[in-house]
Enzyme design. Structure first.
Site, PDB file in Angstrom:
ATOM      1  N   ASP A 124       0.918  -0.592  -0.161  1.00 14.09           N
ATOM      2  CA  ASP A 124      -0.190   0.511   0.261  1.00 14.09           C
ATOM      3  C   ASP A 124       1.186   1.099   0.243  1.00 14.09           C
ATOM      4  O   ASP A 124       0.685   2.325   0.126  1.00 14.09           O
ATOM      5  CB  ASP A 124      -0.696  -0.013   0.992  1.00 14.09           C
ATOM      6  CG  ASP A 124      -2.765   0.800   1.055  1.00 14.09           C
ATOM      7  OD1 ASP A 124      -2.015   0.981   0.060  1.00 14.09           O
ATOM      8  OD2 ASP A 124      -3.026   1.353   2.134  1.00 14.09           O
ATOM      9  N   LYS A 164      -0.882  -1.612  -4.372  1.00 17.43           N
ATOM     10  CA  LYS A 164      -1.544   0.287  -5.001  1.00 17.43           C
ATOM     11  C   LYS A 164      -0.834   0.771  -5.834  1.00 17.43           C
ATOM     12  O   LYS A 164       0.413   0.861  -6.068  1.00 17.43           O
ATOM     13  CB  LYS A 164      -1.890   0.567  -3.768  1.00 17.43           C
ATOM     14  CG  LYS A 164      -2.018   2.359  -3.782  1.00 17.43           C
ATOM     15  CD  LYS A 164      -3.399   2.888  -2.621  1.00 17.43           C
ATOM     16  CE  LYS A 164      -1.637   3.190  -2.122  1.00 17.43           C
ATOM     17  NZ  LYS A 164      -2.410   4.060  -0.499  1.00 17.43           N
TER      18      LYS A 164
END
Length: 208
Positions: A124, A164
Site C-alpha cells: 500500500d 496499490k
C-alpha cells in the site's frame, strides 16, 4: 496550523475525510485506517488470505492492512511488515521501521523473511504527494517496481500479490510486467477507494 488559516483545498480535504463513511466506520470499530475496508473488499472477491499463511506488508503504517490480515491468517500465520513511519505493535506482526528504498532495509527485511514460504506480498506504499502528476507518478511507479522485485525474491510459486498503483504514465507497462509473472491478474477499484483518486489495486494470483 501555527496561526495561519488553512487553504481552501486542505479544509476541503479535512471535511471530506471526516465526513467519509469509511473513516467514520473505522473510528467506530477501532480500526487503524479506512484501508482495512479496501483489503476486506479485495478479500471478499479474490480470497487471497488463508489460515497459517506468511504475508509481507509493505507500506504498512498505521497498520490497517496488517490488522485485517491477522484476522484472516490466525495465530499460526505470520506477517512481516515494513514502513518508513512508526507503527504501534500488532500481535502476530513482525514490524521493521525503515525506508524500503534503502538497500540495508531491504536486506534486513529479507533476513526477517528468512526461509519462510511467503504466500502473499501486499503493498500500500505511496510517496508523499506534491499534487503534480509529472512528479508524483514516477515516484509512485518506483515504489511499486520495488514491491514487484520483492515478489521475485520471496513469493512462493502459486503465491499472490496485491499492490496499490496510481494510474498514469508507466501503468500499462507495469501491468504487462505483472501479467508475465502471474497466471491471473485483475485491476480492482474498491468502493472504499475515493472516486476521484487515481489509485487502483492490482490483484495478481498464481505466481509462475
Amino acid at each position: 496550523m501555527t496561526g495561519k488559516k488553512r487553504s481552501a483545498s486542505s479544509s476541503r480535504w479535512l471535511h471530506e475525510h471526516f465526513s467519509d463513511k469509511y473513516v467514520q466506520q473505522a473510528q467506530k470499530k477501532g480500526l487503524r485506517s479506512r484501508a482495512w475496508f479496501k483489503l476486506d473488499e479485495i478479500q471478499q472477491s479474490d480470497k487471497l488470505f488463508k489460515p497459517g499463511m506468511t504475508v509481507v506488508d509493505l507500506g504498512a503504517a498505521p497498520g490497517g492492512w496488517s490488522q485485517y490480515v491477522v484476522t484472516q491468517i490466525g495465530g499460526k500465520g505470520r506477517i512481516i511488515a515494513c514502513d518508513l513511519l512508526p507503527m504501534d505493535p500488532i500481535v502476530g506482526v513482525d514490524f521493521l521501521q525503515g525506508d524500503f528504498r534503502d538497500e540495508l532495509v531491504m536486506k534486513a527485511l529479507l533476513e526477517r523473511v528468512g526461509d519462510s514460504k511467503v504466500q502473499v506480498v501486499m503493498s500500500d506504499m505511496a510517496p508523499n504527494m506534491s499534487g503534480t502528476p509529472a512528479v508524483d507518478i514516477p515516484r509512485a511507479m518506483y515504489l511499486v517496481e520495488l514491491a514487484l522485485e520483492m515478489c521475485r525474491d520471496v513469493l512462493a510459486p502459486g503465491g499472490s500479490f496485491v499492490v496499490k498503483v496510481f494510474q498514469g504514465e508507466g501503468f500499462d507497462e507495469y501491468l504487462r510486467e505483472i501479467r508475465s509473472l502471474f497466471t491471473k491478474v485483475k485491476v480492482r477499484k474498491p468502493d472504499s477507494s475515493r472516486a476521484r483518486s487515481r489509485e487502483v489495486y492490482i490483484v495478481a494470483t498464481g505466481r509462475k
